[in-house]
Scaffold this active site. Sequence first.
Site, mmCIF file in Angstrom:
data_model
loop_
_atom_site.group_PDB
_atom_site.id
_atom_site.type_symbol
_atom_site.label_atom_id
_atom_site.label_comp_id
_atom_site.label_asym_id
_atom_site.label_seq_id
_atom_site.Cartn_x
_atom_site.Cartn_y
_atom_site.Cartn_z
ATOM 1 N N LYS A 21 -12.029 0.083 0.277
ATOM 2 C CA LYS A 21 -11.251 0.656 -0.882
ATOM 3 C C LYS A 21 -11.758 0.855 -1.957
ATOM 4 O O LYS A 21 -12.767 1.662 -2.092
ATOM 5 C CB LYS A 21 -9.752 0.133 -0.696
ATOM 6 C CG LYS A 21 -9.027 0.313 0.383
ATOM 7 C CD LYS A 21 -7.867 -0.242 0.651
ATOM 8 C CE LYS A 21 -7.151 0.250 2.182
ATOM 9 N NZ LYS A 21 -6.346 -0.641 2.766
ATOM 10 N N HIS A 30 -5.577 -3.526 -1.671
ATOM 11 C CA HIS A 30 -5.186 -2.732 -2.749
ATOM 12 C C HIS A 30 -5.502 -3.374 -4.020
ATOM 13 O O HIS A 30 -5.250 -2.522 -5.074
ATOM 14 C CB HIS A 30 -3.946 -1.794 -2.563
ATOM 15 C CG HIS A 30 -4.178 -0.824 -1.290
ATOM 16 N ND1 HIS A 30 -4.533 0.363 -1.670
ATOM 17 C CD2 HIS A 30 -3.739 -0.961 -0.010
ATOM 18 C CE1 HIS A 30 -4.437 1.026 -0.393
ATOM 19 N NE2 HIS A 30 -4.092 0.311 0.520
ATOM 20 N N SER A 68 0.769 -1.398 0.012
ATOM 21 C CA SER A 68 -0.098 -0.169 0.092
ATOM 22 C C SER A 68 0.752 1.254 -0.105
ATOM 23 O O SER A 68 0.256 2.298 -0.172
ATOM 24 C CB SER A 68 -1.039 -0.087 1.244
ATOM 25 O OG SER A 68 -0.264 -0.372 2.310
HETATM 26 C C1 LIG Z 1 -6.196 -1.000 3.982
HETATM 27 C C2 LIG Z 1 -5.641 -2.338 4.341
HETATM 28 C C3 LIG Z 1 -6.248 -3.040 5.347
HETATM 29 C C4 LIG Z 1 -7.261 -2.704 5.973
HETATM 30 O O1 LIG Z 1 -8.623 -2.728 5.414
HETATM 31 P P1 LIG Z 1 -9.927 -2.123 6.307
HETATM 32 O O2 LIG Z 1 -11.080 -2.504 5.445
HETATM 33 O O3 LIG Z 1 -9.634 -0.574 6.129
HETATM 34 O O4 LIG Z 1 -9.720 -2.304 7.517
HETATM 35 C C5 LIG Z 1 -5.723 -4.091 5.287
HETATM 36 N N1 LIG Z 1 -4.671 -4.622 4.809
HETATM 37 C C6 LIG Z 1 -4.169 -4.106 3.732
HETATM 38 C C7 LIG Z 1 -3.059 -4.300 2.998
HETATM 39 C C8 LIG Z 1 -4.613 -2.674 3.580
HETATM 40 O O5 LIG Z 1 -3.820 -1.628 2.752
#
Ligand SMILES: *Cc1c(COP(=O)(O)O)cnc(C)c1O
Length: 394
Positions: A241, A210, A182
């Site tokens: 996301k 992502h 990310s």
């Molecule tokens: C954003 C993210 C999460 C968390 O996801 P949420 O639904 O916001 O809790 C977990 N793992 C990775 C790699 C992320 O980028």
Amino acid sequence: MTDRLAWITQEIDALKEAGLYNRIRTISSPQGAWLTVDGKRVLNFCSNNYLGMANHPGLVARAREALEKYGCGPAAVRTIAGTLDLHLELEQRLAAFKGVEAAITFQSGFTANLAAISALVGKEDVIFSDELNHASIIDGCRLSGARIVRYAHCDLADLEARIRENEGTYRRALAITDGVFSMDGDIAPLDRIYDITSAYGVMLMVDDAHGEGVLGHGGRGIVDHFHLHGKVDVEVGTFSKAFGVVGGAVAGSAPVVEWLRQRGRPFLFSSAVTAADTAACLAAIDLLEESTRLVDQLWANAEYFKKEMKSLGFDTGVSVTPITPIMLGEAPLAQQFSRELFEEGVFAMAIGFPTVPRGKARIRVMISAAHSHDDLDRGLEVFARVGRKLGVIA
Ligand SMILES: *Cc1c(COP(=O)(O)O)cnc(C)c1O
């Protein structure tokens, strides 16, 4: 008498001095290419709203319908009285969309990681974890009690060496990697990782937060991107996301999903996702299945922006996805860069330690299908101006 909380003020002051104190901005508009942030209308380059679905009329309408039908709160955890027909529908639709046997949904990607890792391994086991994995993976690993062996970032030889040197010392083993990292926007070589883990009988888990809605055909994710259907045991995803809602999921083999319904602690001990959010996720899957238009637009926007930033002389690191880091080095410079952008009407946050290693501070630009060509050009113009002013580019 000493103040037993004085240490907190000292710690906060130290963060401020190091340029690592989070100044949290406030949004007072819907998500989109433009936002109202701290009362100011700005061009948005820092949401994870990859496909512009967070305020899509189709999602909003479905959420509203569900709100009318089911009301607000779930009033229970999934295993007591919190499982709605909508949850099961979403799990079936997600599994079909991704081409896997089964799926289970959670409150967030973060809790999906905690649930999956701590249910699959325990004290007698070992985890092989990429050194740049997301914080929620790190926390899930710690929570599981398993021995954690970190391998060098995306380094296949190191992964194999770690597995070999630990052979025979554990009951079960699990390898875990982010799909898309990310902070850098690079992609794990999941096909080669699978070759290694399957040769040694190690379970394989990928966190595709992502990559969901971004990679693969029409956004079907990293497993689809590498044509690894049926091979990856656990695929963690998020609805927070690209899907534009909130929530998490584990997709993969049927036994894993069944086990998580019995042993995924956030599934058993934290309330279910609301009906409105669940319905909005269903609408997001409908949109993705109808057309690849949003995903195609996202990639076209990302490629244009990155190409132009590079020709301006910015260092965009190793990104091969819409995540576009602008590498700046020291945290105070990144913070100043972000403030100057904001003055000029562009919202892009500085990211420093501990989210990225010390000395690798950056501005992270998140490109979205919601950006128009004019938006991207305007962003580029402001980046160029601030970059020259601060001596980052010539
Ligand atoms: C954003 C993210 C999460 C968390 O996801 P949420 O639904 O916001 O809790 C977990 N793992 C990775 C790699 C992320 O980028």
